[in-house]
Design a protein around this motif. Structure first.
Motif, PDB file in Angstrom:
ATOM      1  N   ALA A  22       0.787  -1.191  -0.034  1.00 57.74           N
ATOM      2  CA  ALA A  22       0.041   0.070  -0.070  1.00 57.74           C
ATOM      3  C   ALA A  22       0.904   1.490   0.011  1.00 57.74           C
ATOM      4  O   ALA A  22       0.643   2.151  -0.692  1.00 57.74           O
ATOM      5  CB  ALA A  22      -0.852  -0.031   1.346  1.00 57.74           C
ATOM      6  N   GLU A  23       1.887   1.139   0.699  1.00 58.59           N
ATOM      7  CA  GLU A  23       2.748   2.458   0.652  1.00 58.59           C
ATOM      8  C   GLU A  23       3.562   2.504  -0.375  1.00 58.59           C
ATOM      9  O   GLU A  23       3.860   3.714  -1.108  1.00 58.59           O
ATOM     10  CB  GLU A  23       3.867   2.189   1.688  1.00 58.59           C
ATOM     11  CG  GLU A  23       3.310   2.105   3.528  1.00 58.59           C
ATOM     12  CD  GLU A  23       4.374   1.883   4.241  1.00 58.59           C
ATOM     13  OE1 GLU A  23       4.007   2.255   5.422  1.00 58.59           O
ATOM     14  OE2 GLU A  23       5.159   1.045   3.976  1.00 58.59           O
ATOM     15  N   ILE A  77       0.621   4.347  -8.183  1.00 57.39           N
ATOM     16  CA  ILE A  77       0.093   3.154  -8.909  1.00 57.39           C
ATOM     17  C   ILE A  77      -1.082   2.343  -8.263  1.00 57.39           C
ATOM     18  O   ILE A  77      -1.098   2.533  -6.802  1.00 57.39           O
ATOM     19  CB  ILE A  77       1.221   2.156  -9.256  1.00 57.39           C
ATOM     20  CG1 ILE A  77       1.909   1.612  -8.189  1.00 57.39           C
ATOM     21  CG2 ILE A  77       2.216   2.825 -10.501  1.00 57.39           C
ATOM     22  CD1 ILE A  77       3.231   0.875  -8.721  1.00 57.39           C
ATOM     23  N   GLY A  78      -1.677   1.278  -8.437  1.00 55.63           N
ATOM     24  CA  GLY A  78      -2.726   0.570  -7.852  1.00 55.63           C
ATOM     25  C   GLY A  78      -2.066  -0.535  -7.082  1.00 55.63           C
ATOM     26  O   GLY A  78      -0.814  -1.014  -7.438  1.00 55.63           O
ATOM     27  N   ASP A  79      -2.429  -1.107  -6.063  1.00 58.28           N
ATOM     28  CA  ASP A  79      -2.108  -2.249  -5.175  1.00 58.28           C
ATOM     29  C   ASP A  79      -1.908  -3.339  -5.972  1.00 58.28           C
ATOM     30  O   ASP A  79      -0.898  -4.045  -5.902  1.00 58.28           O
ATOM     31  CB  ASP A  79      -3.285  -2.740  -4.112  1.00 58.28           C
ATOM     32  CG  ASP A  79      -3.070  -1.559  -3.075  1.00 58.28           C
ATOM     33  OD1 ASP A  79      -2.093  -0.604  -2.846  1.00 58.28           O
ATOM     34  OD2 ASP A  79      -4.021  -1.417  -2.424  1.00 58.28           O
ATOM     35  N   GLU A  80      -2.712  -3.688  -7.097  1.00 59.97           N
ATOM     36  CA  GLU A  80      -2.572  -4.863  -7.837  1.00 59.97           C
ATOM     37  C   GLU A  80      -1.237  -4.549  -8.742  1.00 59.97           C
ATOM     38  O   GLU A  80      -0.567  -5.752  -8.953  1.00 59.97           O
ATOM     39  CB  GLU A  80      -3.818  -5.099  -8.652  1.00 59.97           C
ATOM     40  CG  GLU A  80      -5.091  -5.521  -7.935  1.00 59.97           C
ATOM     41  CD  GLU A  80      -4.470  -6.912  -7.190  1.00 59.97           C
ATOM     42  OE1 GLU A  80      -3.991  -7.760  -7.725  1.00 59.97           O
ATOM     43  OE2 GLU A  80      -5.204  -6.908  -6.004  1.00 59.97           O
ATOM     44  N   THR A  81      -1.161  -3.520  -9.230  1.00 61.71           N
ATOM     45  CA  THR A  81       0.244  -3.266  -9.993  1.00 61.71           C
ATOM     46  C   THR A  81       1.484  -3.466  -9.132  1.00 61.71           C
ATOM     47  O   THR A  81       2.312  -4.173  -9.685  1.00 61.71           O
ATOM     48  CB  THR A  81       0.021  -1.951 -10.342  1.00 61.71           C
ATOM     49  OG1 THR A  81      -1.058  -1.524 -11.386  1.00 61.71           O
ATOM     50  CG2 THR A  81       1.488  -1.567 -11.277  1.00 61.71           C
ATOM     51  N   VAL A  82       1.530  -3.108  -7.940  1.00 60.70           N
ATOM     52  CA  VAL A  82       2.669  -3.399  -6.895  1.00 60.70           C
ATOM     53  C   VAL A  82       2.712  -4.962  -6.892  1.00 60.70           C
ATOM     54  O   VAL A  82       3.656  -5.326  -6.949  1.00 60.70           O
ATOM     55  CB  VAL A  82       2.283  -2.755  -5.656  1.00 60.70           C
ATOM     56  CG1 VAL A  82       3.456  -3.019  -4.522  1.00 60.70           C
ATOM     57  CG2 VAL A  82       2.229  -1.191  -5.694  1.00 60.70           C
ATOM     58  N   LYS A  83       1.581  -5.679  -6.661  1.00 54.79           N
ATOM     59  CA  LYS A  83       1.699  -7.023  -6.498  1.00 54.79           C
ATOM     60  C   LYS A  83       2.358  -7.502  -7.668  1.00 54.79           C
ATOM     61  O   LYS A  83       3.161  -8.623  -7.673  1.00 54.79           O
ATOM     62  CB  LYS A  83       0.292  -7.634  -6.258  1.00 54.79           C
ATOM     63  CG  LYS A  83      -0.427  -7.310  -4.794  1.00 54.79           C
ATOM     64  CD  LYS A  83      -1.662  -7.842  -4.599  1.00 54.79           C
ATOM     65  CE  LYS A  83      -2.107  -7.237  -3.223  1.00 54.79           C
ATOM     66  NZ  LYS A  83      -3.582  -7.959  -3.263  1.00 54.79           N
ATOM     67  N   THR A  84       1.843  -7.086  -8.839  1.00 51.69           N
ATOM     68  CA  THR A  84       2.205  -7.804 -10.129  1.00 51.69           C
ATOM     69  C   THR A  84       4.112  -7.487 -10.189  1.00 51.69           C
ATOM     70  O   THR A  84       4.762  -8.562 -10.632  1.00 51.69           O
ATOM     71  CB  THR A  84       1.574  -7.066 -11.247  1.00 51.69           C
ATOM     72  OG1 THR A  84       0.103  -7.461 -11.207  1.00 51.69           O
ATOM     73  CG2 THR A  84       2.235  -7.665 -12.638  1.00 51.69           C
ATOM     74  N   HIS A  85       4.278  -6.288  -9.786  1.00 52.40           N
ATOM     75  CA  HIS A  85       5.712  -6.018 -10.036  1.00 52.40           C
ATOM     76  C   HIS A  85       6.554  -6.719  -8.984  1.00 52.40           C
ATOM     77  O   HIS A  85       7.536  -7.453  -9.081  1.00 52.40           O
ATOM     78  CB  HIS A  85       6.002  -4.560  -9.399  1.00 52.40           C
ATOM     79  CG  HIS A  85       5.494  -3.450 -10.661  1.00 52.40           C
ATOM     80  ND1 HIS A  85       5.977  -3.801 -11.890  1.00 52.40           N
ATOM     81  CD2 HIS A  85       4.947  -2.275 -10.627  1.00 52.40           C
ATOM     82  CE1 HIS A  85       5.778  -2.690 -12.475  1.00 52.40           C
ATOM     83  NE2 HIS A  85       4.965  -1.886 -11.933  1.00 52.40           N
TER      84      HIS A  85
END
Length: 72
Positions: A25-26, A33-41
Motif C-alpha cells: 500500500a505504501e 500506482i494501484g495495489d494490484e500493480t505493485v503485487k504484479t511488480h
C-alpha cells in the motif's frame, strides 16, 4: 548484477522500496500506482531474480548494495 539488469527501472524502484520495508500500500501510494500493480511488480521481481519471498528480496537488495545505509 546481470539478473538485476533484467528488471525495468520501475521494478528496481519497487525492489528498493521493498528493501526499505515499505508495504504494498505504501509503495502504491508513493509511486501513484494501484495495489494490484505493485503485487504484479513484486511477483515479477521474485520470479526474475529467482527469489523465494519478500524477505529474500530484502536480503538480495542489501547484499548487492541497492540499499544505501543511512548515517546514524
Amino acid at each position: 548484477m546481470a539478473a538485476l539488469d533484467q528488471l525495468t527501472a520501475r521494478r528496481r524502484e519497487v525492489l528498493l522500496l521493498i528493501a526499505e520495508a515499505h508495504t504494498n500500500a505504501e509503495i502504491a501510494a508513493r509511486l501513484g500506482i494501484g495495489d494490484e500493480t505493485v503485487k504484479t511488480h513484486v511477483s515479477r521481481i521474485l520470479t526474475r531474480l529467482d527469489l523465494r519471498d519478500r524477505v529474500h528480496a530484502v536480503a538480495y537488495a542489501h547484499v548487492r548494495g541497492i540499499v544505501k545505509r543511512k548515517p546514524r
